[in-house]
Each structure stands twice: as C-alpha cells, then as structure tokens.
Design a protein around this motif. Structure first.
Motif, PDB file in Angstrom:
ATOM      1  N   LYS A  11       0.815  -1.224   0.000  1.00 11.58           N
ATOM      2  CA  LYS A  11       0.000   0.000   0.000  1.00 11.58           C
ATOM      3  C   LYS A  11       0.851   1.279   0.000  1.00 11.58           C
ATOM      4  O   LYS A  11       0.296   2.380  -0.003  1.00 11.58           O
ATOM      5  N   SER A  15       0.113   2.797   3.723  1.00 10.24           N
ATOM      6  CA  SER A  15       0.323   1.670   4.635  1.00 10.24           C
ATOM      7  C   SER A  15       0.079   2.065   6.091  1.00 10.24           C
ATOM      8  O   SER A  15       0.502   3.146   6.541  1.00 10.24           O
ATOM      9  N   PRO A  70       3.835  -5.035   7.148  1.00 14.50           N
ATOM     10  CA  PRO A  70       2.697  -5.740   7.738  1.00 14.50           C
ATOM     11  C   PRO A  70       3.007  -7.236   7.784  1.00 14.50           C
ATOM     12  O   PRO A  70       3.862  -7.718   7.043  1.00 14.50           O
ATOM     13  N   TYR A  72       1.701 -10.652   6.641  1.00 13.17           N
ATOM     14  CA  TYR A  72       0.749 -11.216   5.681  1.00 13.17           C
ATOM     15  C   TYR A  72       0.869 -12.729   5.773  1.00 13.17           C
ATOM     16  O   TYR A  72       1.959 -13.281   5.559  1.00 13.17           O
ATOM     17  N   VAL A  73      -0.240 -13.383   6.027  1.00 14.91           N
ATOM     18  CA  VAL A  73      -0.293 -14.844   6.112  1.00 14.91           C
ATOM     19  C   VAL A  73       0.954 -15.399   6.811  1.00 14.91           C
ATOM     20  O   VAL A  73       1.781 -16.086   6.223  1.00 14.91           O
ATOM     21  N   THR A 106       3.111  -4.293  11.777  1.00 17.09           N
ATOM     22  CA  THR A 106       1.744  -4.149  12.277  1.00 17.09           C
ATOM     23  C   THR A 106       0.962  -5.364  11.795  1.00 17.09           C
ATOM     24  O   THR A 106       1.283  -5.959  10.757  1.00 17.09           O
ATOM     25  N   SER A 107      -0.032  -5.711  12.585  1.00 18.51           N
ATOM     26  CA  SER A 107      -0.822  -6.909  12.274  1.00 18.51           C
ATOM     27  C   SER A 107      -1.959  -6.975  13.299  1.00 18.51           C
ATOM     28  O   SER A 107      -2.163  -6.029  14.054  1.00 18.51           O
ATOM     29  N   TYR A 110      -1.505 -12.164  14.845  1.00 15.18           N
ATOM     30  CA  TYR A 110      -1.782 -13.569  14.577  1.00 15.18           C
ATOM     31  C   TYR A 110      -0.571 -14.079  13.794  1.00 15.18           C
ATOM     32  O   TYR A 110      -0.308 -13.627  12.683  1.00 15.18           O
ATOM     33  N   CYS A 238      -1.168  -9.833  -3.486  1.00 14.39           N
ATOM     34  CA  CYS A 238      -2.273  -9.172  -2.768  1.00 14.39           C
ATOM     35  C   CYS A 238      -1.894  -7.711  -2.542  1.00 14.39           C
ATOM     36  O   CYS A 238      -0.772  -7.392  -2.156  1.00 14.39           O
ATOM     37  N   GLY A 240      -3.491  -5.721  -0.449  1.00 11.93           N
ATOM     38  CA  GLY A 240      -3.837  -5.310   0.909  1.00 11.93           C
ATOM     39  C   GLY A 240      -5.003  -4.339   0.967  1.00 11.93           C
ATOM     40  O   GLY A 240      -5.234  -3.689   1.983  1.00 11.93           O
ATOM     41  N   CYS A 242      -8.161  -4.943   0.955  1.00 11.41           N
ATOM     42  CA  CYS A 242      -9.260  -5.490   1.773  1.00 11.41           C
ATOM     43  C   CYS A 242     -10.631  -5.282   1.138  1.00 11.41           C
ATOM     44  O   CYS A 242     -11.651  -5.344   1.823  1.00 11.41           O
TER      45      CYS A 242
HETATM   46  C1  LIG Z   1      -3.240 -10.593   2.652  1.00  8.98           C
HETATM   47  C2  LIG Z   1      -3.246 -10.246   4.103  1.00  8.98           C
HETATM   48  C3  LIG Z   1      -2.805 -11.172   5.006  1.00  8.98           C
HETATM   49  C4  LIG Z   1      -2.760 -10.848   6.355  1.00  8.98           C
HETATM   50  N1  LIG Z   1      -2.275 -11.782   7.215  1.00  8.98           N
HETATM   51  C5  LIG Z   1      -2.170 -11.483   8.514  1.00  8.98           C
HETATM   52  C6  LIG Z   1      -1.618 -12.444   9.425  1.00  8.98           C
HETATM   53  O1  LIG Z   1      -1.220 -13.543   9.074  1.00  8.98           O
HETATM   54  N2  LIG Z   1      -1.537 -12.084  10.734  1.00  8.98           N
HETATM   55  C7  LIG Z   1      -1.991 -10.878  11.189  1.00  8.98           C
HETATM   56  O2  LIG Z   1      -1.910 -10.640  12.379  1.00  8.98           O
HETATM   57  N3  LIG Z   1      -2.508  -9.940  10.336  1.00  8.98           N
HETATM   58  C8  LIG Z   1      -2.595 -10.219   9.019  1.00  8.98           C
HETATM   59  N4  LIG Z   1      -3.092  -9.293   8.163  1.00  8.98           N
HETATM   60  C9  LIG Z   1      -3.462  -7.952   8.667  1.00  8.98           C
HETATM   61  C10 LIG Z   1      -2.340  -6.929   8.405  1.00  8.98           C
HETATM   62  O3  LIG Z   1      -1.123  -7.375   8.938  1.00  8.98           O
HETATM   63  C11 LIG Z   1      -2.665  -5.583   9.033  1.00  8.98           C
HETATM   64  O4  LIG Z   1      -3.862  -5.122   8.536  1.00  8.98           O
HETATM   65  C12 LIG Z   1      -1.557  -4.576   8.789  1.00  8.98           C
HETATM   66  O5  LIG Z   1      -1.685  -3.530   9.722  1.00  8.98           O
HETATM   67  C13 LIG Z   1      -1.603  -3.955   7.406  1.00  8.98           C
HETATM   68  O6  LIG Z   1      -0.511  -3.071   7.296  1.00  8.98           O
HETATM   69  P1  LIG Z   1      -0.216  -2.167   6.041  1.00  8.98           P
HETATM   70  O7  LIG Z   1      -1.356  -1.206   5.901  1.00  8.98           O
HETATM   71  O8  LIG Z   1       1.068  -1.497   6.378  1.00  8.98           O
HETATM   72  O9  LIG Z   1      -0.102  -3.034   4.832  1.00  8.98           O
HETATM   73  C14 LIG Z   1      -3.191  -9.576   6.811  1.00  8.98           C
HETATM   74  C15 LIG Z   1      -3.686  -8.664   5.894  1.00  8.98           C
HETATM   75  C16 LIG Z   1      -3.714  -8.985   4.555  1.00  8.98           C
HETATM   76  C17 LIG Z   1      -4.236  -7.973   3.573  1.00  8.98           C
END
Ligand SMILES: Cc1cc2nc3c(=O)[nH]c(=O)nc-3n(C[C@H](O)[C@H](O)[C@H](O)COP(=O)(O)O)c2cc1C
Length: 463
Positions: A11, A15, A70, A72-73, A106-107, A110, A238, A240, A242
């Motif tokens: 993003k 982001s 972030p 991701y998976v 950030t996440s 999980y 992806c 991101g 959403c």
């Molecule tokens: C494709 C995808 C996979 C994700 N997988 C996880 C994950 O495994 N664990 C988690 O805690 N959050 C997961 N998230 C949530 C993101 O980590 C969280 O929204 C993050 O703050 C996004 O940061 P960004 O805006 O800098 O990309 C996922 C989000 C996306 C879109």
C-alpha cells in the motif's frame, strides 16, 4: 543518523505500518529516514536496473535498516519476500552486511512471531546486526502508552548503532543444498478409494521438486491432478486493499479464483510442494498464500487432508515448519504429513504419505487443534466480532452460521454452574471437601462420559 526504512506494504504511502514510521520520524527529528517502498514497487525494482541501484545505494549509505512491514499470512508480504530473494539472486548481500537492523510490524498479532523469526533469520544470513523487533497491533498507535514503548524500542535501536553494540547470530547458517532427489525404487500405486487428490507445486521440469511431485503422483495413480501454481495466472500479489472483505471477491480479474475453484475446493487431499528459497518457500508460493486472503477468515481447507513436499533443509527451518503446520490447522485441515528432500528414505516417505493421507481422508480424521490454532481462532473471533465484522461481512456471516462466535460468556449453563459452585465455596465445609477431593471432582465428569459413551457402545456392539 541515517535510517533506511524497507517498507514491505504493497500500500506504499497508504500503509498502516508506515504511519508508525511517520510517528518515529516526528519523535526523532534529529535523524534522517529514507523509505524504500519495496512492497509497492517490487515490479519496478525487478525490472529497472537504475531503481535497483538507487535502492542499494540507500541501503549502503545508511547507519541502520528498519524493516517496516505488515504481517501477511504468517510472514511478510510476497512482495517483500521477492525483494529478499532478489538480494540473494543478484549477489547484493554486501550492501546489507554489517548494518544494524530492527523490525517493526503491524498486524492483528496472529502469527506475528513467525514473521519476526523469518526476518531475524534473513538478517543473520545477510550478516546484519539484528537488534530486535516491535510487533504492533495495527491500532496500537492510537494508544499513548504504546507510543511510549515505540519510542523506547527505537531508542534502543539507535543506541545499539551508536555504541556499535556486539550482536550474536541467533539462526545458524543453513546447510549447503544437497543433491536433488532422484527416485531409487519404482513407486507403487495405492488404492485412493475415490478420494480426489490434488498436488500443487512450483517445480521446474528436471528439478528435484518435480521428481518428488512425480514420485508422489505415481503413488496416487490415476486419481491425482497435478498443477503448477503458475497456471493460476496471477497478475500480481495481494494489494492489501481489503476490498475482498464484503463478499470475499478479489479486485484482481485474473485466473486465481478459477484455479482455486478448480483445484483447491474439490480436493479431499491437497498436497502443496515447494522448494526452500532463503528461509521460506518461494515468493510465488507466498503470493499464492497471500492471494488466498480473499477467502477472508473462513477456514478454506476445512475437512481436507493437507500435506507438503518440501525440497530443502526443513529440519533447520523451524519457522517454516511452524507456518506450514499452522496454515493447515488454522484452515481447518488435518496435516497428513510433510516429506522433505533431506532424508534418505524419500521414496518410502512418499508412499507412506500417499497411503496415510487416503486412509485418514477415508476415516475423516482431523487432529484436534493445538495452541496456535486454538489461540488463532480466539484472535480471529475477537477481532471479527470486536469490529472487523462491520467490513468483513462474509466472515461475520460464516462465523454466525458455524457457531464460531463461541465466547465463554454465551454458555449460560456453564455460567450458572460456575456461579453456584463459586457461592458453595464460601461454605467452609463444602470448601474443605472440595480441596480434599479435588482430583476426584476433576475426573468424575470424565468417568461419567466413559460410562455413557455411545462411541464405546458402538465399538463393543461391533466386536
Ligand atoms: C493478505 C493479508 C494477510 C494478512 N495476514 C495477517 C496475518 O497472518 N496475521 C496478522 O496478524 N494480520 C494479518 N493481516 C493484517 C495486516 O497485517 C494488518 O492489517 C496490517 O496492519 C496492514 O498493514 P499495512 O497497511 O502497512 O499493509 C493480513 C492482511 C492482509 C491484507
């Protein structure tokens, strides 16, 4: 000091993670931050030499690297994974060698620990001096107590650089690649009892992985379908965005959904096969996993037997193993097995996997979840119910329909029992009796379950 921020979010400026970096920039105006958007610009970085050179120059000139990404998976986004692969492929490790490094994610926390372990391992492999990480919940920046901690985290990073703090390597070097697998004994086909078996892989013809896939496919005989994940014709990773949250439909108009429907959905037994690239499977596999996020938080492998073929030193990659097992469990599948190219008994292991996966599929065995899946479920449940459901409509529907909002507060019988027991404990005689006979009280309900079990009754009737 000059800090190079390697931003992993596709993003870019939008982001969430980058807002945490912006906060740090405000908090530490005496230091200069240069952000390189590898997550957003991975295509250009791959294709344009001058962009790549400029990026490397930024890394070379800096005093410290902050990986800001972030999760991701369970790992970093495929785009950042690809960038890390490029560093290896283009022999650019020298730019990173000896640099102090830290990671900020950030996440929703999980499997954030696996993403951090991966980045730490990568830093060790690049000869960087890894000082630590900060794993933020995506909303944490709203909280001033967290802001204080973020400042402390970054202060520690800056001090490590200023003091030239010694750093020990944590993740040992990976062993040199072993010779590619070649079958020794001819495969023997198992009876697949009508089970639909699918093997997805990213092996090139003639590779050790392709040989493993071929060996396993031969064990499954005619019932197996084998596909290269390239055939999903994904136009990209992806984003991101959403936008899938409402109806679980992705913004990409490419082959991924059709591929998923054709291969993943109908499979009773799903085998995923990949080669270790740095400390995970390939960025292509990571992209496949990331794109499956369009399924939301619905367990996409529910009821299936899942297995993996891994070409590479899985025995040295506990994090990769944790992600693979976590993925199967969190998606509702049973992990039928993982065969790696490491041991000498690969032919036998492939045959055993084929046989066992069919047997388990036939019997409908799904292993009870362990801590990561139990904990993961509670995180999803609370996050979805606690706010995400306003947007993640498809998840909300699924969670309602399948009783996944299983908060303990909803078990009214249990609540009444707990209240009554709690009151009874204020009577000294009752309390004395309970304390004295605690083990008894703990096993009594289990003993009753054995006595009244219809499962046992059915088994006895069969004898
Ligand atoms: C494709 C995808 C996979 C994700 N997988 C996880 C994950 O495994 N664990 C988690 O805690 N959050 C997961 N998230 C949530 C993101 O980590 C969280 O929204 C993050 O703050 C996004 O940061 P960004 O805006 O800098 O990309 C996922 C989000 C996306 C879109």
């Amino acid at each position: 000091m000059q800090i190079c921020v390697i931003s992993g979010s596709p993003k870019g400026e939008m982001s969430v993670t980058l807002q945490y970096v912006r906060f740090l920039e405000e908090a530490f105006p005496e230091h200069a931050f240069s952000v390189v958007h590898v997550g957003r610009d991975i295509r250009t970085i791959e294709r344009q030499e001058e962009v790549w050179d400029r990026l490397l120059a930024t890394v070379k000139e800096c005093d410290g690297v902050l990986w800001a990404t972030p999760v991701y998976v369970m790992l970093v986004p495929a785009q950042l994974k690809r960038f890390i692969e490029l560093v290896g492929e283009r022999n650019a490790t020298e730019a990173f060698f000896g640099k102090y490094a830290a990671a900020l994610t950030t996440s929703i926390r999980y499997f954030d620990h696996t993403a951090h372990a991966y980045l730490h391992g990568i830093c060790d492999d690049l000869g960087m001096l890894y000082t630590g990480f900060c794993s933020a919940h995506m909303e944490d920046l709203r909280n001033e107590a967290f802001q204080e901690q973020l400042v402390l985290f970054f202060t520690d990073f800056l001090e490590a650089i200023a003091e030239r703090r010694p750093v020990q390597r944590v993740f040992p070097l990976l062993p040199a690649p072993s010779s590619p697998y070649a079958p020794v004994t001819p495969p023997v086909a198992v009876d697949t009892r009508g089970k639909r078996v699918v093997i997805l892989h990213d092996g090139e013809p003639g590779s050790g992985l392709a040989a493993m896939v071929g060996g396993l496919a031969a064990c499954y005989g005619d019932s197996v379908r084998v596909a290269h994940i390239r055939d999903a014709a994904m136009k990209g990773g992806c984003l991101g965005c959403c936008r899938c949250a409402f109806e679980n439909t992705c913004v990409y108009d490419d082959g991924f959904r059709a591929f998923w429907e054709e291969y993943v959905v109908p499979a009773d037994i799903l085998v995923m096969a990949g080669t270790v690239r740095d400390r995970f499977l390939s960025a292509a596999w990571k992209q496949f996993f990331d794109r499956s996020f369009a399924n939301g938080h619905v367990p996409a492998f529910a009821g299936k037997q899942v297995a993996y073929l891994v070409e590479g030193p899985l025995g040295h990659l506990a994090t990769l193993r944790e992600v693979l097992t976590g993925l199967a469990a969190m998606e509702g599948a049973n992990l039928a097995g993982i065969v790696t190219s490491e041991s000498g008994e690969i032919d036998a292991a492939l045959h055993t996997l084929a046989e066992r996966s069919v047997r388990l599929a036939d019997r409908g065995y799904i292993a009870p979840p362990t801590f990561p899946a139990v904990g993961g479920h509670k995180i999803f449940r609370d996050e979805i119910w606690g706010g995400m459901r306003a947007i993640f409509k498809a998840d909300d529907r699924y969670y309602r329909q399948h009783g996944l909002y299983d908060f303990p507060t909803r078990d009214y019988r249990q609540r009444i029992t707990t209240r009554v027991t709690s009151l009874a404990m204020s009577i000294p005689a009752v309390r004395r009796d309970v304390v004295k006979n605690m083990p008894d009280y703990m096993i009594q309900p289990l003993q009753r379950s054995i006595e009244t079990s219809t499962v046992l009754a059915k088994r006895r009737a069969k004898e």
